[in-house]
Scaffold this motif. Structure first.
Motif, PDB file in Angstrom:
ATOM      1  N   ILE A   9       0.897  -1.168   0.000  1.00 11.93           N
ATOM      2  CA  ILE A   9       0.000   0.000   0.000  1.00 11.93           C
ATOM      3  C   ILE A   9       0.929   1.210   0.000  1.00 11.93           C
ATOM      4  O   ILE A   9       1.847   1.289   0.830  1.00 11.93           O
ATOM      5  CB  ILE A   9      -0.885   0.066   1.265  1.00 11.93           C
ATOM      6  N   HIS A  10       0.726   2.134  -0.909  1.00 12.49           N
ATOM      7  CA  HIS A  10       1.607   3.293  -0.994  1.00 12.49           C
ATOM      8  C   HIS A  10       0.759   4.560  -0.967  1.00 12.49           C
ATOM      9  O   HIS A  10      -0.399   4.543  -1.391  1.00 12.49           O
ATOM     10  CB  HIS A  10       2.392   3.233  -2.306  1.00 12.49           C
ATOM     11  N   TYR A  11       1.349   5.631  -0.510  1.00 14.70           N
ATOM     12  CA  TYR A  11       0.600   6.896  -0.404  1.00 14.70           C
ATOM     13  C   TYR A  11       1.538   8.076  -0.614  1.00 14.70           C
ATOM     14  O   TYR A  11       2.677   8.051  -0.153  1.00 14.70           O
ATOM     15  CB  TYR A  11      -0.043   7.013   1.000  1.00 14.70           C
ATOM     16  N   HIS A  12       1.062   9.091  -1.311  1.00 12.82           N
ATOM     17  CA  HIS A  12       1.754  10.384  -1.265  1.00 12.82           C
ATOM     18  C   HIS A  12       0.744  11.525  -1.322  1.00 12.82           C
ATOM     19  O   HIS A  12      -0.378  11.362  -1.789  1.00 12.82           O
ATOM     20  CB  HIS A  12       2.816  10.521  -2.378  1.00 12.82           C
ATOM     21  N   ARG A  13       1.206  12.655  -0.824  1.00 16.93           N
ATOM     22  CA  ARG A  13       0.419  13.897  -0.894  1.00 16.93           C
ATOM     23  C   ARG A  13       1.286  14.905  -1.651  1.00 16.93           C
ATOM     24  O   ARG A  13       2.237  15.451  -1.099  1.00 16.93           O
ATOM     25  CB  ARG A  13       0.107  14.385   0.526  1.00 16.93           C
ATOM     26  N   ARG A  14       0.965  15.038  -2.926  1.00 15.26           N
ATOM     27  CA  ARG A  14       1.733  15.947  -3.778  1.00 15.26           C
ATOM     28  C   ARG A  14       1.396  17.397  -3.441  1.00 15.26           C
ATOM     29  O   ARG A  14       0.248  17.718  -3.146  1.00 15.26           O
ATOM     30  CB  ARG A  14       1.389  15.651  -5.255  1.00 15.26           C
ATOM     31  N   THR A  15       2.384  18.264  -3.491  1.00 15.19           N
ATOM     32  CA  THR A  15       2.115  19.693  -3.333  1.00 15.19           C
ATOM     33  C   THR A  15       1.295  20.159  -4.525  1.00 15.19           C
ATOM     34  O   THR A  15       1.638  19.861  -5.673  1.00 15.19           O
ATOM     35  CB  THR A  15       3.443  20.492  -3.312  1.00 15.19           C
ATOM     36  N   GLY A  16       0.199  20.859  -4.261  1.00 13.12           N
ATOM     37  CA  GLY A  16      -0.547  21.442  -5.374  1.00 13.12           C
ATOM     38  C   GLY A  16      -2.013  21.074  -5.375  1.00 13.12           C
ATOM     39  O   GLY A  16      -2.578  20.637  -4.372  1.00 13.12           O
ATOM     40  N   LYS A  17      -2.606  21.280  -6.542  1.00 13.60           N
ATOM     41  CA  LYS A  17      -4.067  21.208  -6.679  1.00 13.60           C
ATOM     42  C   LYS A  17      -4.547  19.832  -7.129  1.00 13.60           C
ATOM     43  O   LYS A  17      -3.755  18.970  -7.478  1.00 13.60           O
ATOM     44  CB  LYS A  17      -4.518  22.237  -7.719  1.00 13.60           C
ATOM     45  N   HIS A  18      -5.875  19.737  -7.198  1.00 18.85           N
ATOM     46  CA  HIS A  18      -6.579  18.560  -7.699  1.00 18.85           C
ATOM     47  C   HIS A  18      -6.214  18.351  -9.171  1.00 18.85           C
ATOM     48  O   HIS A  18      -6.676  19.091 -10.047  1.00 18.85           O
ATOM     49  CB  HIS A  18      -8.084  18.848  -7.551  1.00 18.85           C
ATOM     50  N   ASN A  19      -5.382  17.352  -9.436  1.00 20.31           N
ATOM     51  CA  ASN A  19      -4.893  17.154 -10.806  1.00 20.31           C
ATOM     52  C   ASN A  19      -4.085  15.858 -10.816  1.00 20.31           C
ATOM     53  O   ASN A  19      -3.819  15.282  -9.764  1.00 20.31           O
ATOM     54  CB  ASN A  19      -3.986  18.332 -11.203  1.00 20.31           C
ATOM     55  N   ILE A  20      -3.688  15.417 -11.999  1.00 21.07           N
ATOM     56  CA  ILE A  20      -2.753  14.290 -12.089  1.00 21.07           C
ATOM     57  C   ILE A  20      -1.568  14.786 -12.910  1.00 21.07           C
ATOM     58  O   ILE A  20      -1.747  15.262 -14.035  1.00 21.07           O
ATOM     59  CB  ILE A  20      -3.428  13.013 -12.641  1.00 21.07           C
ATOM     60  N   THR A  21      -0.408  14.744 -12.314  1.00 19.36           N
ATOM     61  CA  THR A  21       0.765  15.431 -12.878  1.00 19.36           C
ATOM     62  C   THR A  21       1.913  14.447 -13.115  1.00 19.36           C
ATOM     63  O   THR A  21       1.853  13.288 -12.698  1.00 19.36           O
ATOM     64  CB  THR A  21       1.266  16.507 -11.894  1.00 19.36           C
ATOM     65  N   ASP A  22       2.982  14.960 -13.731  1.00 19.90           N
ATOM     66  CA  ASP A  22       4.170  14.123 -13.943  1.00 19.90           C
ATOM     67  C   ASP A  22       4.726  13.602 -12.615  1.00 19.90           C
ATOM     68  O   ASP A  22       5.261  12.498 -12.558  1.00 19.90           O
ATOM     69  CB  ASP A  22       5.266  14.923 -14.663  1.00 19.90           C
ATOM     70  N   TYR A  23       4.635  14.428 -11.571  1.00 17.53           N
ATOM     71  CA  TYR A  23       5.113  13.944 -10.268  1.00 17.53           C
ATOM     72  C   TYR A  23       4.350  12.670  -9.877  1.00 17.53           C
ATOM     73  O   TYR A  23       4.948  11.671  -9.483  1.00 17.53           O
ATOM     74  CB  TYR A  23       4.928  15.013  -9.171  1.00 17.53           C
ATOM     75  N   ASP A  24       3.014  12.727 -10.005  1.00 12.33           N
ATOM     76  CA  ASP A  24       2.204  11.549  -9.656  1.00 12.33           C
ATOM     77  C   ASP A  24       2.625  10.356 -10.518  1.00 12.33           C
ATOM     78  O   ASP A  24       2.880   9.264 -10.005  1.00 12.33           O
ATOM     79  CB  ASP A  24       0.712  11.849  -9.864  1.00 12.33           C
ATOM     80  N   TRP A  25       2.711  10.590 -11.829  1.00 17.57           N
ATOM     81  CA  TRP A  25       3.032   9.471 -12.731  1.00 17.57           C
ATOM     82  C   TRP A  25       4.410   8.887 -12.432  1.00 17.57           C
ATOM     83  O   TRP A  25       4.606   7.670 -12.520  1.00 17.57           O
ATOM     84  CB  TRP A  25       2.964   9.933 -14.194  1.00 17.57           C
ATOM     85  N   SER A  26       5.375   9.744 -12.080  1.00 17.44           N
ATOM     86  CA  SER A  26       6.701   9.170 -11.850  1.00 17.44           C
ATOM     87  C   SER A  26       6.678   8.270 -10.612  1.00 17.44           C
ATOM     88  O   SER A  26       7.365   7.246 -10.577  1.00 17.44           O
ATOM     89  CB  SER A  26       7.785  10.244 -11.786  1.00 17.44           C
ATOM     90  N   GLN A  27       5.836   8.608  -9.624  1.00 18.33           N
ATOM     91  CA  GLN A  27       5.713   7.692  -8.463  1.00 18.33           C
ATOM     92  C   GLN A  27       5.050   6.380  -8.884  1.00 18.33           C
ATOM     93  O   GLN A  27       5.446   5.291  -8.444  1.00 18.33           O
ATOM     94  CB  GLN A  27       4.888   8.318  -7.334  1.00 18.33           C
ATOM     95  N   TYR A  28       4.021   6.490  -9.737  1.00 24.16           N
ATOM     96  CA  TYR A  28       3.309   5.266 -10.151  1.00 24.16           C
ATOM     97  C   TYR A  28       4.234   4.364 -10.969  1.00 24.16           C
ATOM     98  O   TYR A  28       4.177   3.135 -10.852  1.00 24.16           O
ATOM     99  CB  TYR A  28       2.050   5.616 -10.968  1.00 24.16           C
ATOM    100  N   LEU A  29       5.086   4.981 -11.779  1.00 24.02           N
ATOM    101  CA  LEU A  29       6.030   4.178 -12.572  1.00 24.02           C
ATOM    102  C   LEU A  29       7.027   3.464 -11.654  1.00 24.02           C
ATOM    103  O   LEU A  29       7.310   2.272 -11.836  1.00 24.02           O
ATOM    104  CB  LEU A  29       6.755   5.080 -13.585  1.00 24.02           C
ATOM    105  N   ASP A  30       7.554   4.187 -10.664  1.00 21.14           N
ATOM    106  CA  ASP A  30       8.489   3.539  -9.721  1.00 21.14           C
ATOM    107  C   ASP A  30       7.796   2.390  -8.988  1.00 21.14           C
ATOM    108  O   ASP A  30       8.377   1.323  -8.778  1.00 21.14           O
ATOM    109  CB  ASP A  30       9.005   4.555  -8.682  1.00 21.14           C
ATOM    110  N   PHE A  31       6.550   2.642  -8.599  1.00 18.44           N
ATOM    111  CA  PHE A  31       5.771   1.632  -7.869  1.00 18.44           C
ATOM    112  C   PHE A  31       5.555   0.402  -8.757  1.00 18.44           C
ATOM    113  O   PHE A  31       5.732  -0.744  -8.323  1.00 18.44           O
ATOM    114  CB  PHE A  31       4.432   2.258  -7.477  1.00 18.44           C
ATOM    115  N   ALA A  32       5.212   0.639 -10.012  1.00 18.84           N
ATOM    116  CA  ALA A  32       4.994  -0.481 -10.943  1.00 18.84           C
ATOM    117  C   ALA A  32       6.304  -1.224 -11.196  1.00 18.84           C
ATOM    118  O   ALA A  32       6.330  -2.466 -11.254  1.00 18.84           O
ATOM    119  CB  ALA A  32       4.395   0.026 -12.251  1.00 18.84           C
ATOM    120  N   ASP A  33       7.417  -0.480 -11.324  1.00 23.57           N
ATOM    121  CA  ASP A  33       8.713  -1.147 -11.504  1.00 23.57           C
ATOM    122  C   ASP A  33       8.968  -2.129 -10.359  1.00 23.57           C
ATOM    123  O   ASP A  33       9.482  -3.218 -10.558  1.00 23.57           O
ATOM    124  CB  ASP A  33       9.861  -0.121 -11.493  1.00 23.57           C
TER     125      ASP A  33
END
Ligand code: GTR
Length: 428
Positions: free
Chosen positions: A399-423
């Protein structure tokens, strides 16, 4: 109730009790941490007959089916079956040299009621060309049509006439209008396929009494389901994601056993629900899903059942409305939706300014799903502390969690975490 849960739940309740002013009201939308009322979460490892669930066998044979059934009947609606003889897939077009030759784009149509041409879901599939064997994939529904996810002029403009998002107010094409949310190149460069489809191809996002989209196909499966528990729109979208996965199973370049289903906001709620119902999804990613998604319902912070069912009455089944003003009587809370995904990896992400989605409530769902993940032999939330982490500091394990700085959106920061998680969780 396990010791761990007792400590967590009572701890949360006592803390809140000390801080809450007398005038706080569970039904009012609240974005003030000091007005969070005390609440007690149901224990995912206590069955409704009061018995403790102590083995993986008891979880899978008894508690998991019971919880899934409760979420279906009381909240999202019963997940319909599928008549596979009516499903068909057609590759409409292929561009083998997309993204400077790095990727192959395909437009693949999913017919839900073949040989009828509608309803259908158009998938935009991007496969990395350098792959030597079938690749894992990210599957995500989009909000405005496939052509808005990428500015490549090769991509067809959505022909969806029922939806009002596919073109601008003056009828203009909106190519690449939301491309920042869908980083095709970043994903294929990491060796994953990227698959997206327009959510309103499955079911238009307005209340029409469950008549449009795929709803008519559900009738044969709903004869014995009470009206108040029939599939709502989030269930229809989740059902459509499973049909998209059926389609990916037929694409040889994709390893359909390693598909991560992701979604933002209402589609984050949908990704969680799809993952809970369909164990073929190898990873589930909830991006800012909020109320009715990852956020705890009993925690009165941000959007409430009252607010969400007023604005979006079609997202949930009518039965859910009966919990307005009595969230404490819900026979589950959203940490148990996360638990239904166990032991598969799940990533829950919030944004610091997205208070409407209650980032802390989303974190607490991740935290309180941990006992189920541990029962099933994983390291769950990885021993993460019970308080939300600092912004931009991912925590957890399976189970993984992050709270990205910023607004309601899906950003490169989010995707880079998901890619690391999938790796980490989809080893090659
Ligand atoms: C909001 C809604 C949220 C979230 C969001 C979205 O208006 O209140 O629950 O789903 O829409 O999907 O964009």
């Amino acid at each position: 109730m396990s010791k761990l849960l007792q400590t967590v739940f009572c701890g949360a309740a006592l803390l809140a009790l000390a801080a809450v002013p007398a005038e706080a009201n569970a039904d009012e939308t609240n974005c003030d941490e000091a007005k969070v009322l005390p609440y007690t979460l149901p224990d995912p490892l206590t069955a409704s007959d009061g018995s403790a669930v102590t083995t993986p066998e008891e979880w899978f044979a008894k508690r998991r089916p019971e919880l899934l059934d409760l979420f279906q009947r009381e909240m999202y609606g019963v997940m319909p079956g599928v008549d596979r003889s009516r499903l068909a897939f057609e590759t409409l077009r292929t561009n083998p040299v997309a993204f400077d030759g790095k990727g192959t784009l395909k437009e693949v149509r999913v017919y839900f009621d073949a040989p009828n041409p509608a309803p259908k879901l158009d998938l935009l599939v991007c496969i990395p060309n350098r792959a030597e064997k079938p690749v894992p994939a990210f599957l995500i529904l989009n909000f405005q049509g496939n052509h808005t996810t990428c500015s490549d002029p090769w991509i067809s403009i959505s022909d969806n006439t029922e939806a009002n998002h596919t073109r601008g107010v003056n009828g203009e094409e909106r190519r690449g209008y939301k491309a920042e949310r869908y980083p095709f190149e970043m994903i294929i460069d990491r060796g994953y396929a990227f698959v997206t489809g327009f959510y309103e191809d499955i079911d238009p996002d307005f209340d029409d009494g469950r008549q449009n989209g795929v709803h008519p196909l559900f009738a044969p499966f709903e004869q014995d389901v009470p009206e108040e528990s029939r599939a709502a729109t989030i269930t229809a979208w989740a059902w459509g994601l499973s049909r998209a996965l059926d389609c990916l199973e037929t694409i040889p370049e994709i390893d359909a056993g390693r598909v991560a289903v992701a979604g933002h906001s209402r589609l984050g709620k949908t990704a969680l629900w799809a993952g809970a119902n369909d164990p073929r999804f190898a990873i589930v990613i909830s991006n800012d899903s909020g109320c009715g998604g990852a956020a705890l319902t009993r925690r009165n912070f941000g959007e409430t059942i009252d607010a969400i069912t007023r604005t979006f009455p079609h997202w949930f089944c009518p039965k859910y409305n009966s919990y307005i003003g009595r969230t404490g009587e819900l026979p589950f809370d959203q940490h148990e939706l996360v638990a239904l995904i166990a032991p598969r990896p799940v990533y829950i992400a919030s944004a610091s300014e997205d208070l409407w989605a209650d980032p802390t409530g989303e974190f607490l769902s991740a935290y309180n799903a941990d006992p189920v993940y541990r029962l099933l032999g994983t390291d769950g939330f990885g021993g993460a502390a019970p308080e939300p982490p600092a912004a931009d500091t991912p925590v957890g394990a399976v189970i993984h969690y992050h709270r990205r700085t910023g607004k309601h959106n899906i950003t490169d920061y989010d995707w880079s975490q998901y890619l690391d998680f999938a790796d980490e969780h989809l080893p090659r």
